[in-house]
Motif scaffolding. Structure first.
Motif, short mmCIF file in Angstrom:
data_model
loop_
_atom_site.label_atom_id
_atom_site.label_comp_id
_atom_site.label_asym_id
_atom_site.label_seq_id
_atom_site.Cartn_x
_atom_site.Cartn_y
_atom_site.Cartn_z
N LEU A 37 0.84 -1.20 0.00
CA LEU A 37 0.00 0.00 0.00
C LEU A 37 0.87 1.25 0.00
CD1 LEU A 37 -2.68 -1.00 2.66
CD2 LEU A 37 -2.84 -1.21 0.17
N LEU A 38 0.41 2.28 -0.66
CA LEU A 38 1.10 3.56 -0.66
C LEU A 38 0.84 4.27 0.66
CD1 LEU A 38 2.72 5.64 -2.32
CD2 LEU A 38 0.54 6.53 -3.15
N GLU A 39 1.89 4.58 1.40
CA GLU A 39 1.77 5.24 2.69
C GLU A 39 1.99 6.74 2.52
OE1 GLU A 39 3.31 4.17 7.05
OE2 GLU A 39 4.91 4.92 5.75
N LEU A 40 1.05 7.53 3.06
CA LEU A 40 1.11 8.99 2.96
C LEU A 40 1.10 9.60 4.35
CD1 LEU A 40 -1.70 9.48 0.25
CD2 LEU A 40 0.75 9.15 -0.16
N ASP A 41 2.07 10.48 4.62
CA ASP A 41 1.96 11.32 5.81
C ASP A 41 0.84 12.31 5.58
OD1 ASP A 41 4.06 10.11 7.20
OD2 ASP A 41 5.56 11.40 6.28
N THR A 42 0.00 12.51 6.59
CA THR A 42 -1.24 13.26 6.43
C THR A 42 -1.29 14.39 7.44
OG1 THR A 42 -2.31 11.20 5.75
CG2 THR A 42 -3.75 13.02 6.34
N GLU A 43 -1.31 15.64 6.94
CA GLU A 43 -1.30 16.81 7.82
C GLU A 43 -2.43 17.76 7.48
OE1 GLU A 43 2.81 18.41 8.74
OE2 GLU A 43 3.22 17.31 6.90
N VAL A 44 -3.01 18.37 8.50
CA VAL A 44 -4.03 19.39 8.31
C VAL A 44 -3.33 20.73 8.09
CG1 VAL A 44 -6.02 20.56 9.32
CG2 VAL A 44 -5.65 18.12 9.75
N VAL A 45 -3.60 21.34 6.96
CA VAL A 45 -2.97 22.62 6.63
C VAL A 45 -3.36 23.67 7.66
CG1 VAL A 45 -2.78 24.45 4.91
CG2 VAL A 45 -2.90 22.05 4.18
N GLY A 46 -2.39 24.37 8.21
CA GLY A 46 -2.65 25.42 9.19
C GLY A 46 -2.60 24.96 10.63
N ASP A 47 -2.52 23.65 10.87
CA ASP A 47 -2.42 23.12 12.22
C ASP A 47 -0.97 22.77 12.50
OD1 ASP A 47 -2.52 21.79 14.62
OD2 ASP A 47 -4.01 20.31 14.01
N GLU A 48 -0.33 23.59 13.32
CA GLU A 48 1.09 23.38 13.62
C GLU A 48 1.30 22.52 14.86
OE1 GLU A 48 3.22 24.47 11.55
OE2 GLU A 48 2.02 25.88 10.36
N THR A 49 0.22 22.13 15.55
CA THR A 49 0.37 21.46 16.84
C THR A 49 0.14 19.96 16.79
OG1 THR A 49 -1.95 21.89 17.41
CG2 THR A 49 -0.34 23.56 18.05
N SER A 50 -0.72 19.50 15.88
CA SER A 50 -1.06 18.08 15.85
C SER A 50 -0.02 17.28 15.07
CB SER A 50 -2.44 17.87 15.21
OG SER A 50 -3.43 18.56 15.94
N PRO A 51 0.31 16.09 15.55
CA PRO A 51 1.27 15.26 14.82
C PRO A 51 0.66 14.77 13.51
CG PRO A 51 0.28 14.01 16.60
CD PRO A 51 -0.19 15.43 16.76
N PRO A 52 1.50 14.47 12.49
CA PRO A 52 0.97 13.96 11.23
C PRO A 52 0.26 12.62 11.42
CG PRO A 52 3.26 14.67 10.98
CD PRO A 52 2.96 14.67 12.45
N GLY A 53 -0.81 12.43 10.68
CA GLY A 53 -1.48 11.14 10.66
C GLY A 53 -0.97 10.31 9.50
N LYS A 54 -1.70 9.24 9.19
CA LYS A 54 -1.30 8.34 8.12
C LYS A 54 -2.50 8.03 7.23
CE LYS A 54 3.09 7.47 9.08
NZ LYS A 54 4.19 7.80 8.12
N THR A 55 -2.24 7.92 5.94
CA THR A 55 -3.24 7.50 4.97
C THR A 55 -2.62 6.42 4.11
OG1 THR A 55 -4.37 9.64 4.91
CG2 THR A 55 -4.64 8.23 2.99
N TYR A 56 -3.42 5.40 3.77
CA TYR A 56 -2.94 4.30 2.95
C TYR A 56 -3.85 4.15 1.73
CZ TYR A 56 -0.11 3.27 7.00
OH TYR A 56 0.79 3.38 8.05
N ILE A 57 -3.24 4.06 0.56
CA ILE A 57 -3.96 3.93 -0.70
C ILE A 57 -3.51 2.65 -1.40
CG2 ILE A 57 -4.22 4.94 -3.01
CD1 ILE A 57 -3.96 7.68 -1.79
#
Length: 253
Positions: free
Chosen positions: A194-214
Motif C-alpha cells: 500500500l502507498l503510505e502517505l503522511d497526512t497533515e491538516v494545513v494550518g495546524d502546527e500542533t497536531s502530529p501527522p497522521g497516516k493514509t494508505y492507498i
C-alpha cells in the motif's frame, strides 16, 4: 506544516502496478466497496484542553457501487448502511444509532435522529473523474443548515493523476457537516503493498501527522486517520472554543 517537496528519488514501481505508473482510480462497472467514516470532536474552553464544554461523534457506513465507467470517470450510487450521531453539550444531547433501533427522542435531538433515519432510505448519485475529483453530488441539508452529503465523498482522495515519488505532496479538502479540512498528503513509501502517505491538516502546527494508505492498483483509499486542533467560535457560550477533532475513514471488509 511541511513545505511542498518534489523528490528526485526514483519512481516507486509498486505505486500503480500499471505501465504508466500514474496514480489514478481504476474501478470497474458493478464494483461495490464499503467504507466507514467517523468524526470525533471534543471542545474545550482553554487551550490546555482541561475544561471540556462539548463532545460528539458522527459515524456513517456506506456502500458505493460503480454504475458506469467512461474514459473521463465514473458514475456511482451511494447507500448508507449505518448512521450514528452522538452529541453532548450544555443545551441538548442525543445518542442515536440506527443499529440499535432506538426510539426517536423528542426535541431538537429527535429532529436530528429523524433526519439521520431518513437518510438510510435513499440512494444517492455521484459523479467523479479518474483522479477521484467529485464533480456532481446531491445536496442534503441537515436541520442545523450544514450540507451532510459533502462528507459522503471523503472516501475519494483526489489523486495527482501522474507518477509520484517519495516526498511528493498534494492537497485535498474534506468536509464533515460544518467542519472543513485542507489535507496535505506526502508520499512516505510503500508498506505491505500500500502507498503510505503522511497526512497533515494545513494550518495546524500542533497536531502530529497522521497516516493514509492507498491501494496503488485501484487508487482506492484503504485507511486514513489524523487529528487536528483549532480554535472556533462557540455560539452556545459566545466565546472561543478549542476543538480537537479526530477523523478515521477506512475500507470495510
Amino acid at each position: 506544516m511541511k513545505k511542498f517537496v518534489t523528490s528526485t528519488a526514483f519512481v516507486i514501481s509498486l505505486l500503480s502496478f500499471k505501465s504508466d505508473n500514474s496514480l489514478l482510480l481504476r474501478l470497474n462497472e458493478g464494483q461495490t466497496i464499503k467504507y466507514s467514516n467517523q468524526l470525533l470532536t471534543n471542545g474545550y474552553s482553554d487551550e490546555a484542553l482541561t475544561t471540556g464544554i462539548f463532545r460528539g461523534e458522527l459515524l456513517f457506513n456506506q456502500s458505493v457501487t460503480i454504475t458506469k465507467s467512461t474514459n473521463e470517470g465514473y458514475e456511482a450510487e451511494i447507500k448508507l448502511l449505518r448512521m450514528k450521531f452522538k452529541q453532548e453539550n450544555p443545551r441538548w444531547s442525543i445518542d442515536y444509532d440506527s443499529d440499535r433501533k432506538d426510539a426517536i427522542p423528542e426535541g431538537r435531538g429527535g429532529m436530528m435522529a429523524m433526519f439521520m433515519s431518513s437518510l438510510l432510505q435513499e440512494t444517492y448519485k455521484f459523479e467523479l473523474t479518474k483522479t477521484g475529483k467529485v464533480t456532481k453530488r446531491p445536496k442534503i441539508q441537515t436541520p442545523d443548515g450544514s450540507d451532510f452529503a459533502a462528507g459522503f465523498s471523503n472516501i475519494f482522495i483526489e489523486l495527482p493523476g501522474k507518477p509520484v515519488r517519495i516526498g511528493d505532496s498534494w492537497i485535498n479538502e474534506i468536509t464533515f457537516r460544518n467542519s472543513k479540512f485542507q489535507i496535505m498528503y506526502t508520499v512516505a513509501g510503500v508498506v505491505n503493498g500500500l502507498l503510505e502517505l503522511d497526512t497533515e491538516v494545513v494550518g495546524d502546527e500542533t497536531s502530529p501527522p497522521g497516516k493514509t494508505y492507498i491501494d496503488p492498483a485501484s487508487g482506492l483509499l484503504v485507511k486514513s486517520e489524523f487529528e487536528t486542533l483549532n480554535k472556533q467560535y462557540n455560539q452556545m457560550t459566545g466565546t472561543d472554543a478549542f476543538v480537537k477533532t479526530k477523523v478515521v475513514i477506512q475500507l470495510l471488509p
